[in-house]
Design a protein around this motif. Structure first.
Motif, short mmCIF file in Angstrom:
data_model
loop_
_atom_site.label_atom_id
_atom_site.label_comp_id
_atom_site.label_asym_id
_atom_site.label_seq_id
_atom_site.Cartn_x
_atom_site.Cartn_y
_atom_site.Cartn_z
N THR A 96 0.82 -1.21 0.00
CA THR A 96 0.00 0.00 0.00
C THR A 96 0.85 1.26 0.00
N ARG A 97 2.14 1.10 0.24
CA ARG A 97 3.09 2.23 0.23
C ARG A 97 4.47 1.67 0.00
N ASP A 98 5.40 2.54 -0.34
CA ASP A 98 6.78 2.10 -0.50
C ASP A 98 7.33 1.64 0.85
N GLU B 242 9.66 1.30 4.03
CA GLU B 242 10.45 2.29 4.75
C GLU B 242 11.59 1.58 5.47
N PHE C 29 6.28 -1.99 6.10
CA PHE C 29 5.37 -1.71 4.99
C PHE C 29 4.04 -2.36 5.32
N THR D 201 8.04 -1.92 -4.38
CA THR D 201 7.51 -0.56 -4.30
C THR D 201 6.00 -0.64 -4.11
N LYS D 202 5.38 0.50 -3.91
CA LYS D 202 3.93 0.56 -3.77
C LYS D 202 3.29 -0.11 -4.98
#
Length: 156
Positions: A12-14, A16, A29, A67-68
């Motif tokens: 849902t997001r890159d 971290e 993530f 990635t996302k």
């Protein structure tokens, strides 16, 4: 006792990536996972958003290749943490501690569908400790040759 979980979903997001004080890599993530069933009235499937954390080489692998929007298969264990927020309220959260993260789709299908591409490297690898293993064991097209046998007998 057994605490094992396998999930497949899209990021849902890159991811971290951070490092602890002792320089251990850790990545966090979340993935969106569809439930296997819809509502009783035939409505859309519901989606769960699940927090994932991975450590060491698995963290670096996820940070580099996902990635996302990437489809990921996560294998690990469920962990429940109790903590206190800034206001002094006691909180509880659940997350999956990933032991292994795998690609959930091929690079070709991701590119054809306009999905996210990995941040470098080639597809077909998984994280498992510090080694990466290829799942693309298919021989190349040049590894095959056509048999030109006119009598119909096999050469072996």
């Amino acid at each position: 006792m057994l605490n094992h979980i396998d999930l497949m979903g899209r990021l849902t997001r890159d991811p971290e990536l951070r490092y602890t004080q002792s320089q251990l890599p850790v990545v966090s993530f979340s993935i969106a996972v569809d439930r296997d069933f819809g509502g009783r009235d035939g409505s859309e499937r519901q989606t769960d958003f699940i927090d994932i954390v991975a450590w060491r080489s698995t963290a670096e692998f996820v940070s580099k290749y996902f990635t996302k929007g990437s489809m990921a298969v996560v294998s690990g264990r469920l962990q429940i943490r109790d903590w206190t927020d800034r206001d002094g309220n006691k909180r509880r959260s659940a997350e999956v501690v990933a032991d292994n993260v795998y690609f959930g789709e091929s690079k070709r299908s991701r590119d054809e569908n306009g999905g996210a591409a990995p941040r470098g490297g080639s597809d077909g690898y998984q994280s498992r400790g510090s080694s990466y293993q290829s799942y693309d064991n298919a021989p190349s097209a040049s590894a095959f040759s056509e048999l030109n046998d006119t009598d119909g007998d096999l050469p072996f």
